[in-house]
Write a protein that holds these residues in place. Structure first.
Motif, PDB file in Angstrom:
ATOM      1  N   PRO A   1      15.179  57.298  55.014  1.00  0.00           N
ATOM      2  CA  PRO A   1      16.334  56.624  54.414  1.00  0.00           C
ATOM      3  C   PRO A   1      17.542  56.671  55.342  1.00  0.00           C
ATOM      4  O   PRO A   1      17.697  57.602  56.138  1.00  0.00           O
ATOM      5  N   TYR A   2      18.386  55.656  55.216  1.00  0.00           N
ATOM      6  CA  TYR A   2      19.622  55.600  56.001  1.00  0.00           C
ATOM      7  C   TYR A   2      20.766  56.244  55.217  1.00  0.00           C
ATOM      8  O   TYR A   2      20.823  56.177  53.982  1.00  0.00           O
ATOM      9  N   PHE A   3      21.718  56.838  55.988  1.00  0.00           N
ATOM     10  CA  PHE A   3      22.911  57.438  55.408  1.00  0.00           C
ATOM     11  C   PHE A   3      24.144  56.947  56.161  1.00  0.00           C
ATOM     12  O   PHE A   3      24.086  56.725  57.382  1.00  0.00           O
ATOM     13  N   VAL A   4      25.247  56.788  55.448  1.00  0.00           N
ATOM     14  CA  VAL A   4      26.473  56.271  56.058  1.00  0.00           C
ATOM     15  C   VAL A   4      27.027  57.290  57.043  1.00  0.00           C
ATOM     16  O   VAL A   4      27.283  58.448  56.696  1.00  0.00           O
ATOM     17  N   ALA A   5      27.218  56.851  58.299  1.00  0.00           N
ATOM     18  CA  ALA A   5      27.768  57.715  59.334  1.00  0.00           C
ATOM     19  C   ALA A   5      29.220  57.366  59.650  1.00  0.00           C
ATOM     20  O   ALA A   5      30.032  58.249  59.921  1.00  0.00           O
TER      21      ALA A   5
ATOM     22  N   ASN B   1      32.000  46.631  59.032  1.00  0.00           N
ATOM     23  CA  ASN B   1      30.696  47.144  59.420  1.00  0.00           C
ATOM     24  C   ASN B   1      30.551  48.597  58.966  1.00  0.00           C
ATOM     25  O   ASN B   1      31.506  49.375  58.986  1.00  0.00           O
ATOM     26  N   ILE B   2      29.331  48.941  58.570  1.00  0.00           N
ATOM     27  CA  ILE B   2      29.005  50.325  58.240  1.00  0.00           C
ATOM     28  C   ILE B   2      27.862  50.764  59.154  1.00  0.00           C
ATOM     29  O   ILE B   2      26.786  50.147  59.158  1.00  0.00           O
ATOM     30  N   TYR B   3      28.120  51.810  59.933  1.00  0.00           N
ATOM     31  CA  TYR B   3      27.085  52.334  60.829  1.00  0.00           C
ATOM     32  C   TYR B   3      26.305  53.415  60.089  1.00  0.00           C
ATOM     33  O   TYR B   3      26.891  54.317  59.483  1.00  0.00           O
ATOM     34  N   VAL B   4      24.985  53.290  60.139  1.00  0.00           N
ATOM     35  CA  VAL B   4      24.127  54.183  59.373  1.00  0.00           C
ATOM     36  C   VAL B   4      23.201  54.958  60.293  1.00  0.00           C
ATOM     37  O   VAL B   4      22.845  54.497  61.374  1.00  0.00           O
ATOM     38  N   ALA B   5      22.839  56.163  59.840  1.00  0.00           N
ATOM     39  CA  ALA B   5      21.958  57.040  60.615  1.00  0.00           C
ATOM     40  C   ALA B   5      20.683  57.287  59.830  1.00  0.00           C
ATOM     41  O   ALA B   5      20.707  57.437  58.605  1.00  0.00           O
TER      42      ALA B   5
END
Length: 388
Positions: A260-264, A272-276
């Motif tokens: 799963p991705y999480f907000v970084a 924009n939202i960069y996800v990890a």
């Protein structure tokens, strides 16, 4: 100090009910006050404050004291809610409970109680203590007052009081500071307040009620579409309706992935939202952060003044364990905090609350989480191994 008249904030819950009961047992002239800070209904046509007001009236009738109804809706909207909306629009994640205590309960309410009801002191059902003792028996205003943890560490609410000023704190009684929650319930039972004991405790942000947060915030902030971008390879992996729906460290609902991705990180200018990928991705951890709006409850700690460095403990979520840290002053009233251990999801807009032993020193608003372990080329596992 000769305290006769105490105005207690009666919320309709068991904690404020028992605080009121204990004050009356001590022989004070007790006046109840119910604060209405929000008056809009949820989607089911229900207003939680209406039921709470009825319960507060039941408590005061049961205890034989007069109850005043005080409307702070205008003040709450101007001093708390409008700032909350602005923060979400600019990518921050605010803490309305801390601001409500600072601006409403220990400002507007305190002034109203003193000026309109002739209060010598106010009281609340918070689990906290002060250096003056639970009933201000050691009142010495020239020395100032310190905010202390309660006996019941699991119910510690000093986190939410960390921005309160000296003037109201000097004249605030916390009757529950030396009691445990279970003992408070026992007192309520013996006082004939069983109806309130059985009442479900309120959780979360008071004005949202039973609604889902994203549905609620959409009523005040319009859609601002953007994309989710994978921090590792720069791919667009999904779309969203606005950065105000998301906070750092939150899991994203993106399908078709192994982890799963999480907000970084969030970018207010581009939306924009960069996800990890993965909950322990190094992009979610940091060892430093900057904070502003620093508020020391009693005074700036001497070690910070004399040596330039304060070693203490902190948390930015009231349910999380305390973590060792070091603080140094920067220019323009900002501070730099070095953590004794890399922490996950240090969130801009939240408050870093500082402790030294039993004392809550104060707090500061997190503005910049600093470089992540990912940007420094470090792994979470290696850093935790080094710290251990």
């Amino acid at each position: 100090m000769n305290i006769r008249r105490v105005v207690v904030g009666v919320s309709g819950g068991v904690d404020s009910a028992v605080a009121t009961f204990l004050l009356k047992c001590k022989g004070y002239e007790v006046i109840g006050a119910f604060m209405r800070n929000w008056d809009l209904n949820d989607e089911n046509g229900l207003c939680n404050s209406t039921q709470d007001a009825q319960d507060a009236n039941w408590i005061c009738d049961r205890l034989g004291i007069h109850l005043h109804y005080v409307n702070f809706v205008k003040e709450y909207w101007h001093d708390v809610f409008s700032y909350l909306i602005k923060d979400y629009e600019t990518g921050y994640t605010p803490n309305p409970d801390i601001m409500c205590n600072k601006k409403i309960k220990f400002n507007s309410f305190f002034k109203y109680a003193r000026e309109n009801l002739g209060a010598d002191a106010i009281a609340t059902g918070h689990y906290a203590r002060t250096s003056f003792g639970e009933y201000l028996s050691d009142y010495k205003p020239s020395r100032g007052v310190r905010l202390l943890k309660p006996v019941d560490v699991l119910k510690d609410q000093t986190f939410f009081l960390s921005q309160v000023n000296q003037e109201p704190l000097l004249r605030t009684i916390f009757p529950l500071g030396n009691l445990t929650k279970n003992y408070v319930k026992d007192i309520a039972h013996h006082a004939g307040l069983d109806y309130i004991v059985k009442k479900k405790e309120s959780m979360g942000i008071c004005f949202i009620g039973s609604r889902h947060f994203q549905a609620f915030i959409s009523e005040y902030i319009g859609a601002q579409p953007g994309v989710f971008i994978d921090l590792d390879d720069g791919r667009v992996v999904g779309e969203h309706d606005g950065i105000h729906h998301w906070t750092v460290g939150q899991r994203c609902r993106i399908g078709g992935v192994v982890k799963p991705y999480f907000v970084a990180k969030k970018e207010p200018t581009t939306h924009n939202i960069y996800v990890a990928s993965g909950t322990n991705h190094p992009a979610l951890f940091t060892e430093y952060f900057e904070a502003s709006d620093v508020h020391w409850i009693h005074s700036q700690p001497k070690s910070l003044v004399n040596d330039g460095i304060l070693t203490c403990e902190f948390r930015f979520q009231h349910t999380k364990p305390l973590t060792k840290c070091q603080i140094v002053n920067l220019s323009d009233g900002r501070i730099l905090v070095k953590l004794g251990l890399p922490l996950r999801a240090i969130t801009p807009g939240q408050y870093a609350v500082f402790y030294l032993g039993q004392e809550c020193l104060g707090s500061a608003r997190i503005t910049n989480p600093g470089p992540s372990l990912f940007s420094l080329g470090k792994s979470v596992q290696e850093e935790y191994r080094l710290y251990s």
